[in-house]
Scaffold this motif. Structure first.
Motif, PDB file in Angstrom:
ATOM      1  N   SER A 199      -6.076 -17.462  -6.415  1.00  0.00           N
ATOM      2  CA  SER A 199      -6.527 -17.034  -4.996  1.00  0.00           C
ATOM      3  C   SER A 199      -5.802 -17.267  -3.829  1.00  0.00           C
ATOM      4  CB  SER A 199      -7.902 -17.907  -4.754  1.00  0.00           C
ATOM      5  OG  SER A 199      -7.727 -19.362  -4.585  1.00  0.00           O
ATOM      6  N   ASN A 200      -4.634 -17.569  -4.108  1.00  0.00           N
ATOM      7  CA  ASN A 200      -3.814 -18.298  -2.956  1.00  0.00           C
ATOM      8  C   ASN A 200      -2.307 -17.515  -3.021  1.00  0.00           C
ATOM      9  OD1 ASN A 200      -2.585 -19.707  -0.857  1.00  0.00           O
ATOM     10  ND2 ASN A 200      -1.951 -21.532  -2.136  1.00  0.00           N
ATOM     11  N   PHE A 201      -2.200 -16.358  -2.876  1.00  0.00           N
ATOM     12  CA  PHE A 201      -0.967 -15.654  -2.818  1.00  0.00           C
ATOM     13  C   PHE A 201      -0.883 -14.251  -1.913  1.00  0.00           C
ATOM     14  CE2 PHE A 201      -2.905 -13.933  -6.676  1.00  0.00           C
ATOM     15  CZ  PHE A 201      -3.182 -12.861  -6.435  1.00  0.00           C
ATOM     16  N   GLU A 202       0.258 -14.006  -1.220  1.00  0.00           N
ATOM     17  CA  GLU A 202       0.304 -12.803  -0.668  1.00  0.00           C
ATOM     18  C   GLU A 202       0.969 -11.475  -1.341  1.00  0.00           C
ATOM     19  OE1 GLU A 202       3.289 -13.192   2.816  1.00  0.00           O
ATOM     20  OE2 GLU A 202       2.494 -15.192   2.517  1.00  0.00           O
ATOM     21  N   THR A 203       0.841 -10.522  -0.864  1.00  0.00           N
ATOM     22  CA  THR A 203       1.849  -9.253  -1.611  1.00  0.00           C
ATOM     23  C   THR A 203       2.973  -9.377  -0.919  1.00  0.00           C
ATOM     24  OG1 THR A 203      -0.449  -8.375  -2.372  1.00  0.00           O
ATOM     25  CG2 THR A 203       1.576  -6.823  -2.241  1.00  0.00           C
ATOM     26  N   GLY A 204       3.949  -8.861  -1.718  1.00  0.00           N
ATOM     27  CA  GLY A 204       5.284  -8.689  -1.294  1.00  0.00           C
ATOM     28  C   GLY A 204       5.458  -7.238  -0.418  1.00  0.00           C
ATOM     29  N   PRO A 205       6.698  -6.996  -0.128  1.00  0.00           N
ATOM     30  CA  PRO A 205       6.903  -5.638   0.491  1.00  0.00           C
ATOM     31  C   PRO A 205       7.262  -4.599  -0.540  1.00  0.00           C
ATOM     32  CG  PRO A 205       8.860  -7.038   0.630  1.00  0.00           C
ATOM     33  CD  PRO A 205       7.700  -7.942   0.194  1.00  0.00           C
ATOM     34  N   VAL A 206       6.771  -3.209  -0.068  1.00  0.00           N
ATOM     35  CA  VAL A 206       7.086  -2.094  -0.819  1.00  0.00           C
ATOM     36  C   VAL A 206       8.524  -1.822  -0.880  1.00  0.00           C
ATOM     37  CG1 VAL A 206       6.497   0.402  -1.189  1.00  0.00           C
ATOM     38  CG2 VAL A 206       4.647  -1.166  -0.357  1.00  0.00           C
ATOM     39  N   MET A 207       9.109  -1.500  -2.038  1.00  0.00           N
ATOM     40  CA  MET A 207      10.499  -1.241  -2.116  1.00  0.00           C
ATOM     41  C   MET A 207      10.721   0.221  -1.731  1.00  0.00           C
ATOM     42  SD  MET A 207      12.250  -3.634  -3.633  1.00  0.00           S
ATOM     43  CE  MET A 207      10.959  -4.398  -2.160  1.00  0.00           C
ATOM     44  N   PRO A 208      12.009   0.438  -0.938  1.00  0.00           N
ATOM     45  CA  PRO A 208      12.354   1.695  -0.364  1.00  0.00           C
ATOM     46  C   PRO A 208      12.048   2.983  -1.205  1.00  0.00           C
ATOM     47  CG  PRO A 208      13.914   0.019   0.317  1.00  0.00           C
ATOM     48  CD  PRO A 208      13.012  -0.526  -0.847  1.00  0.00           C
ATOM     49  N   ASP A 209      12.539   2.771  -2.672  1.00  0.00           N
ATOM     50  CA  ASP A 209      12.370   4.093  -3.397  1.00  0.00           C
ATOM     51  C   ASP A 209      11.098   4.129  -4.156  1.00  0.00           C
ATOM     52  OD1 ASP A 209      12.814   1.593  -5.016  1.00  0.00           O
ATOM     53  OD2 ASP A 209      14.299   2.617  -6.289  1.00  0.00           O
ATOM     54  N   PHE A 210      10.190   3.308  -3.972  1.00  0.00           N
ATOM     55  CA  PHE A 210       8.788   3.097  -4.846  1.00  0.00           C
ATOM     56  C   PHE A 210       8.279   4.639  -4.898  1.00  0.00           C
ATOM     57  CE2 PHE A 210       4.212   2.082  -4.822  1.00  0.00           C
ATOM     58  CZ  PHE A 210       4.384   1.752  -6.182  1.00  0.00           C
ATOM     59  N   ASP A 211       8.386   5.206  -3.767  1.00  0.00           N
ATOM     60  CA  ASP A 211       7.742   6.784  -3.927  1.00  0.00           C
ATOM     61  C   ASP A 211       8.500   7.613  -4.869  1.00  0.00           C
ATOM     62  OD1 ASP A 211       9.943   6.860  -2.169  1.00  0.00           O
ATOM     63  OD2 ASP A 211       9.447   8.594  -1.088  1.00  0.00           O
ATOM     64  N   LYS A 212       9.718   7.163  -5.408  1.00  0.00           N
ATOM     65  CA  LYS A 212      10.471   8.077  -6.241  1.00  0.00           C
ATOM     66  C   LYS A 212      10.318   7.364  -7.839  1.00  0.00           C
ATOM     67  CE  LYS A 212      14.065   9.398  -3.123  1.00  0.00           C
ATOM     68  NZ  LYS A 212      13.572   8.645  -1.778  1.00  0.00           N
ATOM     69  N   TRP A 213       9.412   6.233  -7.797  1.00  0.00           N
ATOM     70  CA  TRP A 213       9.258   5.911  -9.409  1.00  0.00           C
ATOM     71  C   TRP A 213       8.310   6.925 -10.009  1.00  0.00           C
ATOM     72  CZ3 TRP A 213       8.262  -0.021  -8.963  1.00  0.00           C
ATOM     73  CH2 TRP A 213       9.423  -0.621  -8.237  1.00  0.00           C
ATOM     74  N   ASP A 214       8.531   7.028 -11.372  1.00  0.00           N
ATOM     75  CA  ASP A 214       7.667   7.990 -12.380  1.00  0.00           C
ATOM     76  C   ASP A 214       6.414   7.555 -12.274  1.00  0.00           C
ATOM     77  OD1 ASP A 214       7.686  10.115 -14.319  1.00  0.00           O
ATOM     78  OD2 ASP A 214       6.879   8.365 -15.335  1.00  0.00           O
ATOM     79  N   ARG A 215       5.559   8.828 -11.925  1.00  0.00           N
ATOM     80  CA  ARG A 215       4.011   8.675 -11.817  1.00  0.00           C
ATOM     81  C   ARG A 215       3.286   9.684 -12.942  1.00  0.00           C
ATOM     82  NH1 ARG A 215       5.785   6.246  -7.404  1.00  0.00           N
ATOM     83  NH2 ARG A 215       4.591   4.768  -6.303  1.00  0.00           N
ATOM     84  N   THR A 216       4.094   9.850 -13.949  1.00  0.00           N
ATOM     85  CA  THR A 216       3.537  11.042 -14.972  1.00  0.00           C
ATOM     86  C   THR A 216       2.106  10.429 -15.128  1.00  0.00           C
ATOM     87  OG1 THR A 216       5.400  11.234 -15.810  1.00  0.00           O
ATOM     88  CG2 THR A 216       3.742  11.910 -17.017  1.00  0.00           C
TER      89      THR A 216
END
Length: 391
Positions: free
Chosen positions: A359-376
């Motif tokens: 219940s006690n954490f935050e989300t880190g930043p999105v990586m610059p190339d994340f939109d290029k990761w495979d999404r099959t």
């Protein structure tokens, strides 16, 4: 949690011990590396080994290769410094990030090497990832075993008895010391890599969801075959004084190798674990189980090498460790798992006295190339045992 009084390593790290001054076993090993090892004699030993193999067959040695900083450096060193002709062997774990392929193309062309790559069936890999995560809290069993046993299979198939790996595990853990001349053999494979699960075990666990022949790459080769070949599978870090930052500076200068941001990694370490899309989730799993992440590991290395004070490191660790990766939803979709299931599977693997508070954490930043990761889209191909109506 108790932590090393010199670096940041906590008591939940595998194999770690503390002496009467509260200093961890890895810090003491690094002191021995600096003060007690005769590196000139180690170089002579390396020269003797090379003389046995150089120019004797199609290839002088095998270099296992991921495209990360360590494998790039060891390949450069073997080609340019040792003047050997290697066969480069890659195990494709299905997580390579786009820039890694660009790096690899450049490195292979500049060094002029032959490359063999093995890519296992991703349907099988997903089953292995899910099953090992449930049983060990680590979805990388296929990668640990595929890299190490798979490369040994290639040694047997190509008849190449000498293999060069990178640094020794004594740089980061206490499975071995620098005095032991660690070799990457079956004993080490069972001690460090397969998490106590053999390919036979995994086949039984999966209850018919894969064929036994699908797992050949994850079996360690037969001992009689390795003995007949007289395999030597050694760590380059036993023979030269390994210094990651100096190695990175060299491959950047000589090969134009490029780093990139990695989830949970401070920007100054943009060379660390750049090759895998799953790395952020692997480090997050470790944090949930053991209470430390990648920043702790890297900062501890810098403290041991006099590049950071403990006080500086504590502040940086606070900023970067313990953040939920932005890639988590992508990962959960890949394994068809909910976030609640993720934490449920990890709970039995938490190491005392650490206790994770979800219940006690935050989300880190999105990586610059994340939109290029495979999404099959694999939503129509189930992974794991058939679910009951209640599930």
């Amino acid at each position: 949690m108790r932590k090393c009084t010199k670096c940041l390593v906590p008591e939940t790290v595998d194999t770690i011990t503390f002496d009467e001054e509260g200093v961890c076993s890895v810090c003491r090993q690094i002191e021995a590396k600096k003060d007690k090892i005769d590196w000139a004699d180690r170089q002579r030993q390396l020269d003797e080994i090379i003389a046995q193999y150089k120019g004797k067959d199609l290839y002088d040695c095998i270099v296992p290769y991921s495209g990360g900083k360590d494998s790039v450096f060891q390949l450069y060193y073997i080609v340019k410094t040792l003047k050997l002709k290697p066969l480069v062997v890659r195990y494709n774990h299905w997580g390579y990030r786009p820039k890694v392929e660009d790096n690899n193309t450049s490195v292979f062309k500049q060094l002029g090497v032959d490359v063999v790559e093995f890519t296992p069936n991703f349907h099988v890999v997903r089953e292995l990832m899910l099953e090992s995560f449930k049983r060990r809290g680590d979805f990388c069993w296929h990668c640990h075993t595929g890299i190490y046993s798979g490369v040994m299979h290639m040694a047997v198939r190509f008849g190449i008895p000498l293999l060069f790996w990178g640094e020794t595990s004594a740089e980061y853990h206490s499975w071995y010391t620098f005095e032991e001349m660690e070799e990457v053999d079956e004993k080490r494979f069972n001690r460090l890599m397969n998490q106590g699960i053999t390919a036979d075990d995994m086949y039984e666990f999966l209850q018919g969801r894969v064929e036994r022949r699908d797992l050949w790459m994850f079996d360690y080769p037969k001992r009689k075959d390795l003995m007949a070949l007289k395999v030597r599978s050694i760590c380059l870090g036993n023979y030269i004084k390994w210094d990651t930052k100096a190695n990175v500076a060299l491959i950047e200068k000589e090969l134009g190798w490029k780093g990139q941001p990695v989830e949970g990694v401070p920007p100054e370490y943009d060379y660390e674990k750049i090759e895998c899309t799953f790395q952020g989730m692997r480090d997050w799993s470790k944090f949930v189980k053991r209470g430390y992440g990648r920043a702790n590991h890297l900062l501890s290395i810098d403290i041991r090498n006099g590049r950071k004070t403990r006080e500086e490191a504590v502040e940086i660790e606070r900023q970067y460790d313990g953040k939920r990766p932005a890639s988590m939803d992508w990962f959960l979709e890949t394994l068809q798992m909910t976030e609640d299931e993720f934490y449920k599977y990890l709970e039995p693997h938490q190491v005392h006295p650490w206790k994770f508070d979800k219940s006690n954490f935050e989300t880190g930043p999105v990586m610059p190339d994340f939109d290029k990761w495979d999404r099959t889209d694999l939503s129509h191909i189930p992974v794991g045992p058939p679910k009951t109506p209640a599930e």
